[in-house]
Scaffold this active site. Structure first.
Site, mmCIF file in Angstrom:
data_model
loop_
_atom_site.group_PDB
_atom_site.id
_atom_site.type_symbol
_atom_site.label_atom_id
_atom_site.label_comp_id
_atom_site.label_asym_id
_atom_site.label_seq_id
_atom_site.Cartn_x
_atom_site.Cartn_y
_atom_site.Cartn_z
ATOM 1 N N GLU A 68 0.866 -1.289 0.101
ATOM 2 C CA GLU A 68 0.039 0.005 -0.010
ATOM 3 C C GLU A 68 0.736 1.098 0.029
ATOM 4 O O GLU A 68 0.560 2.126 0.998
ATOM 5 C CB GLU A 68 -1.019 0.058 1.246
ATOM 6 C CG GLU A 68 -1.716 -1.047 1.324
ATOM 7 C CD GLU A 68 -2.288 -1.120 2.942
ATOM 8 O OE1 GLU A 68 -2.111 -0.424 3.784
ATOM 9 O OE2 GLU A 68 -3.029 -2.011 3.242
ATOM 10 N N PRO A 69 1.633 1.391 -0.969
ATOM 11 C CA PRO A 69 2.467 2.680 -0.904
ATOM 12 C C PRO A 69 1.700 3.893 -1.269
ATOM 13 O O PRO A 69 0.773 3.756 -2.311
ATOM 14 C CB PRO A 69 3.328 2.676 -1.989
ATOM 15 C CG PRO A 69 2.717 1.491 -3.092
ATOM 16 C CD PRO A 69 1.963 0.638 -2.220
ATOM 17 N N GLY A 70 1.951 5.189 -0.556
ATOM 18 C CA GLY A 70 1.219 6.219 -0.938
ATOM 19 C C GLY A 70 2.337 7.041 -1.096
ATOM 20 O O GLY A 70 2.703 7.668 -2.529
ATOM 21 N N TYR B 131 4.272 17.332 11.361
ATOM 22 C CA TYR B 131 5.246 16.387 11.720
ATOM 23 C C TYR B 131 6.682 16.806 11.936
ATOM 24 O O TYR B 131 7.466 15.958 11.957
ATOM 25 C CB TYR B 131 5.149 14.960 10.737
ATOM 26 C CG TYR B 131 3.886 14.735 10.207
ATOM 27 C CD1 TYR B 131 2.866 14.060 11.057
ATOM 28 C CD2 TYR B 131 3.417 15.188 8.920
ATOM 29 C CE1 TYR B 131 1.899 13.566 10.629
ATOM 30 C CE2 TYR B 131 2.247 14.604 8.337
ATOM 31 C CZ TYR B 131 1.511 13.815 9.094
ATOM 32 O OH TYR B 131 0.195 13.288 8.750
ATOM 33 N N CYS C 7 -1.780 33.642 10.074
ATOM 34 C CA CYS C 7 -1.652 34.421 11.565
ATOM 35 C C CYS C 7 -1.614 33.515 12.722
ATOM 36 O O CYS C 7 -2.472 33.141 13.661
ATOM 37 C CB CYS C 7 -2.867 35.120 11.809
ATOM 38 S SG CYS C 7 -2.892 36.714 10.620
ATOM 39 N N ARG D 70 2.785 19.748 6.409
ATOM 40 C CA ARG D 70 3.511 18.550 6.950
ATOM 41 C C ARG D 70 4.656 19.242 7.957
ATOM 42 O O ARG D 70 4.880 18.747 9.050
ATOM 43 C CB ARG D 70 4.324 17.823 5.682
ATOM 44 C CG ARG D 70 3.436 16.882 4.962
ATOM 45 C CD ARG D 70 4.293 15.972 4.098
ATOM 46 N NE ARG D 70 4.470 15.028 4.654
ATOM 47 C CZ ARG D 70 6.149 14.874 5.030
ATOM 48 N NH1 ARG D 70 7.038 15.773 4.397
ATOM 49 N NH2 ARG D 70 6.677 13.812 5.755
HETATM 50 C C1 LIG Z 1 -1.675 6.209 4.679
HETATM 51 C C2 LIG Z 1 -1.433 4.769 4.860
HETATM 52 C C3 LIG Z 1 -1.006 4.192 3.757
HETATM 53 C C4 LIG Z 1 0.258 5.029 2.939
HETATM 54 O O1 LIG Z 1 1.032 5.190 3.824
HETATM 55 P P1 LIG Z 1 2.572 5.896 3.143
HETATM 56 O O2 LIG Z 1 3.460 6.035 4.158
HETATM 57 O O3 LIG Z 1 2.056 7.042 2.144
HETATM 58 O O4 LIG Z 1 3.170 4.892 2.193
HETATM 59 C C5 LIG Z 1 -1.303 2.765 3.459
HETATM 60 N N1 LIG Z 1 -1.885 2.127 4.256
HETATM 61 C C6 LIG Z 1 -2.637 2.749 5.230
HETATM 62 C C7 LIG Z 1 -3.697 1.789 5.798
HETATM 63 C C8 LIG Z 1 -2.789 3.826 5.626
HETATM 64 O O5 LIG Z 1 -3.119 4.553 6.334
#
Ligand SMILES: *Cc1c(COP(=O)(O)O)cnc(C)c1O
Length: 415
Positions: free
Chosen positions: A271-273, A314, A344, A310
């Protein structure tokens, strides 16, 4: 200063940062299609085990055009909300290509996915019962918490003993009891241990953990190992990339052995984002003021945390490039500055104590690696307009892929 994007990858094509801002306004999210496609391919081919798919996690960047490109590159998708499902369907993803990783959702939100034939991942025993009531006899997935987490900041560690996510591993027999009670078929297990790991060992350990959990269920069609693949945000310091080959060399034997034992070539997903979209995005902004306050030099820009959250959320680091308004003025003098936005709030800081080439009013700043959790976390705070997004195509042409908010947009929902 080493302009690693413009020099090495020709990020803006034939355009200049100043030219883009002049044409499309400031601030501006600029994406590069070639880099996006490259990252998609790296993730789609991450693991050599043959029955493998990468799911793009849309929450990192939900621009429709970016989603279409990710789909063309063979990615499937993860959604965290009905809104994300809606946009994914609009981008052309089929229901069976979408995985809804739900978390404390209402019956209505759960039904939204069930009605569309989208596989749902369940995050607690109470939600598993809710699913059973809504879709008895149906197929379902469960998110487990492997008891180990990882990530660049406490707020992005999404497994382990101190997070809200997943079902504890010692509740497997309870899960089985609820599955039986509602005649549900468990078709998948998933996990996500956290975001932005640059070294794969915690991920590999978590994979061992989920595989041993998975073998306690008989009907699995897939095992989803989660996302979190990091990108080097400190390129100006020469930070190394995540070693994808090494990850494959560690993961493929584990998975192959496991599937042989399990007796079925189960689909393996990730699940890469961030990894897909972070590096294909640069946020451009304009310097409007430079001043000294009690010994600190502040560079005042239009890059408030409504545009990029961000750093504030973080303490994230983004490399910054300076594009001089007057290119004949060589920036060979460096100064230590704090780059701030126009919101502000005194916490409205993009970068603190950063050494930058001398900056003056009218210069453009490029906030690097801003494609993930950039626009998607932007807001209208202070009634500021969210920026436009443009895409530098592979042929060098530039297309607007989301227009800038207008003042009318700020009035849209009033009755
Ligand atoms: C946010 C998220 C991701 C993606 O995370 P990245 O750090 O962007 O790769 C994958 N799976 C789940 C369940 C998430 O909440």
């Amino acid at each position: 200063m080493d302009n690693y994007f413009t020099v090495q990858t020709n990020f803006f094509g034939e355009n200049t940062a100043a030219g883009l801002v002049e044409r499309f306004g400031s601030p501006l999210y600029v994406y590069n299609e070639a880099i996006l496609r490259k990252r998609c391919r790296e993730m789609a081919g991450l693991i050599s085990y043959p029955n493998f798919k990468a799911n793009y996690s849309i929450k990192a960047n939900s621009n429709l055009e970016i989603l279409k490109i990710a789909r063309q590159e063979g990615l499937m998708a993860d959604a965290m909300s009905p809104g994300e499902i809606h946009v994914l369907l609009a981008a052309g993803f089929r229901p069976e290509e979408i995985f809804y990783i739900s978390n404390n959702v209402s019956e209505e939100e759960m039904r939204f996915a069930i009605d569309r034939g989208i596989c749902v991942s369940i995050d607690s025993l109470s939600q598993l019962k809710q699913y059973g009531r809504l879709n008895p006899g149906g197929k379902v997935a469960v998110r487990f918490n492997p008891g180990v987490g990882a990530g660049h900041h406490e707020k992005v560690v999404t497994a382990g003993k101190k997070t809200k996510f997943g079902i504890n591993l010692d509740l497997v027999s309870e899960v089985k009891r609820i599955l039986r009670e509602y005649n549900l078929k468990l078709v998948g297990v998933n996990q996500h241990i956290g975001s932005l790991f640059m070294e794969g060992s915690a991920y590999v350990e978590s994979v061992k953990s989920i595989l041993s959990t998975a073998e306690q269920f008989e009907s699995l069609e897939f095992v989803d190992l989660g996302g979190g693949f990091g990108i080097p945000y400190h390129k100006q310091e020469g930070q190394a990339r995540l070693d994808l080959k090494e990850l494959d060399q560690k993961l493929t034997p584990l998975i192959t052995q496991w599937t042989q034992k399990y007796g079925k070539n189960v689909l393996i997903k990730i699940e890469p984002g961030r990894y897909i979209v972070a590096e294909c995005g640069v946020l451009l902004g304009t310097v409007h003021a430079v001043k000294q306050n009690y010994g600190i030099t502040y560079v005042g820009t239009d890059l408030g945390f409504n545009v990029l959250a961000r750093p504030v959320m973080y303490d994230s680091h983004h490399d910054i490039e300076v594009y001089k308004k007057d290119p004949s003025k060589k920036a060979n003098e460096f100064m230590e500055v704090t780059v701030v936005g126009n919101i502000c709030e005194s916490g409205d800081i993009v970068a603190r104590g950063r050494l930058l080439p001398a900056v003056e009013e009218g210069d453009i700043l490029g906030i690097m690696d801003a494609g993930a959790y950039g626009y998607s976390m932007s807001s209208n705070y202070n009634n500021r307009l969210r920026p436009a997004e443009v895409l530098v195509r592979e042929d060098g042409s530039v297309a607007v892929i989301r227009r800038r908010d207008t003042l009318e947009d700020l009035m849209r929902n009033f009755v």
